[in-house]
Design an enzyme around this catalytic site. Sequence first.
Site, PDB file in Angstrom:
ATOM      1  N   THR A 293       0.858  -1.183   0.000  1.00 47.67           N
ATOM      2  CA  THR A 293       0.000   0.000   0.000  1.00 47.67           C
ATOM      3  C   THR A 293       0.898   1.239   0.000  1.00 47.67           C
ATOM      4  OG1 THR A 293      -1.827  -1.069   1.131  1.00 47.67           O
ATOM      5  CG2 THR A 293      -1.585   1.291   1.517  1.00 47.67           C
TER       6      THR A 293
ATOM      7  N   GLY B  81     -10.397  -2.707   2.907  1.00 44.88           N
ATOM      8  CA  GLY B  81      -9.323  -2.752   3.893  1.00 44.88           C
ATOM      9  C   GLY B  81      -9.276  -1.499   4.746  1.00 44.88           C
ATOM     10  N   ASP B  82      -8.115  -1.268   5.367  1.00 46.28           N
ATOM     11  CA  ASP B  82      -7.983  -0.119   6.269  1.00 46.28           C
ATOM     12  C   ASP B  82      -7.719   1.182   5.528  1.00 46.28           C
ATOM     13  OD1 ASP B  82      -4.693   0.566   6.742  1.00 46.28           O
ATOM     14  OD2 ASP B  82      -5.199  -1.337   5.810  1.00 46.28           O
TER      15      ASP B  82
ATOM     16  N   THR C 252       0.053   1.023   6.901  1.00 48.42           N
ATOM     17  CA  THR C 252       0.191  -0.028   5.900  1.00 48.42           C
ATOM     18  C   THR C 252       0.420  -1.360   6.597  1.00 48.42           C
ATOM     19  OG1 THR C 252       1.576  -0.855   4.098  1.00 48.42           O
ATOM     20  CG2 THR C 252       2.652   0.538   5.720  1.00 48.42           C
ATOM     21  N   GLY C 253       0.014  -2.444   5.947  1.00 48.23           N
ATOM     22  CA  GLY C 253       0.243  -3.757   6.545  1.00 48.23           C
ATOM     23  C   GLY C 253      -1.018  -4.588   6.560  1.00 48.23           C
ATOM     24  N   GLU C 254      -1.241  -5.249   7.670  1.00 45.64           N
ATOM     25  CA  GLU C 254      -2.379  -6.162   7.804  1.00 45.64           C
ATOM     26  C   GLU C 254      -3.645  -5.351   8.067  1.00 45.64           C
ATOM     27  OE1 GLU C 254      -3.765  -9.838  10.702  1.00 45.64           O
ATOM     28  OE2 GLU C 254      -1.685  -9.177  10.732  1.00 45.64           O
ATOM     29  N   GLY C 255      -4.394  -5.126   7.001  1.00 48.83           N
ATOM     30  CA  GLY C 255      -5.543  -4.227   7.075  1.00 48.83           C
ATOM     31  C   GLY C 255      -6.526  -4.561   8.168  1.00 48.83           C
TER      32      GLY C 255
END
Length: 330
Positions: free
Chosen positions: A199, A229-230, A249-252
Site C-alpha cells: 500500500t 481494507g484499512d 500499511t500492513g495487515e488491514g
Amino acid sequence: MGGWAIAVHGGAGVDPNLPQQRQKEAKQLLTRCLNLGISALSSNIPAIDVVELVVRELETDPLFNSGRGSALTEKGTVEMEASIMDGPKRRCGAVSGVTTVKNPVSLARLVMEKSPHSYIAFSGAEEFARQQGVELVANDYFITEENVGMLKMAKEANSILFDYRIPVIGLETCSAGAAAMDNSLQMNGLPIRVYAPETVGCVAVDSQGRCAAATSTGGLMNKMTGRIGDSPLIGAGTYACNLCGISCTGEGEAIIRGTLAREVAAVMEYKGLGLQEAVDYVINERLDEGKAGLIAVSAKGEVACRFNTNGMFRGCATEDGLMEVAIWEQ
C-alpha cells in the site's frame, strides 16, 4: 512552528530475500516522490495538495500496490481504494471499489470537496468520478503481467497472496513452496515472505503547521470481491488533525481493529505523548498479534515511522535537512 516535514511509504512486510534490483527500484521511486514533495513544500504549497500530489505519483507508477500495478481480486479484476484527510478542520474523503479511475486519491479529494459525503464506494464512486470529469481508463490499464502471475500463484497456493518475486530455491511448485515456508512472522495468517501489501501513503506538514495524510491501495492479491481494507477508513489507515497526520500499511484487518491512525493522535492528545513516543506506543500496544507499519508527522515539523514487520518501504524529509530512504530496520 518547526517547519515542513514529509514522509512516504510503499508498504510494510518486506521479505528479506527481496532481490537487490527491486530494492533499488523501490528506493528510486521513494526518492523521486520525496523530492516532489520537498519541492512543493519548499514552494509553500499546502500539505493537503502535497499528499495528493505524491500519492498520485505513486499510483501512476506500477511498482507498488496502488493505481496501476494494483493487486488483483479473486476474479482477476482491480478494485482500488483511497482516502485523504486535511488536518486543520478534519475534513476527509474516501473511495472504495474503484475500477476505472486513474488516480483514486484525487477522487477521494473530490469526495471531500465536491460532495456532501465523506465516503463513496463501488458503482456510486464510479458514477461520481464520471460526473466530476476525472481521468478514466479501462480496468486493463491497472493490470500488470507481474500481478497476473502473482494471482495465478496465489490461487495455486490457496492463499490470499503469494509474492512470486521472491525465489524459492529447490522447491518444484509454487504450492509446495508456500507450504514449506516456515516463518514465525505472519500477516493475515500468512508468512511475511508470501505477503506483499505495498500500500502507498504520504503524510506532510507545511510551514504553516497544517498536517495532512493520504493512503491508496489495490488491497490484497486474490481478495474477495467487495473486500474493504484499512486504507480508505478514516481513523484506521488514514488520519489527520491539528496535531498530526498518519498513514498506515500492513495487515488491514488488524489496523482496522486497532483504529491505528486515530490512536496515534489520541495518545498525543490525551496522554500528552510526543510524536515518536505515540507511534512507538501504538505499534507496541494496539496491534495485538497484527503486523503493520505507519508514517507520521506532527504540527511541530517532526517526522516519525515505526513497523513491526521485517521491513517497510519508506522515506522522510524535514526542512532542517533530514532526508532518509530505507527498507529495513536501522
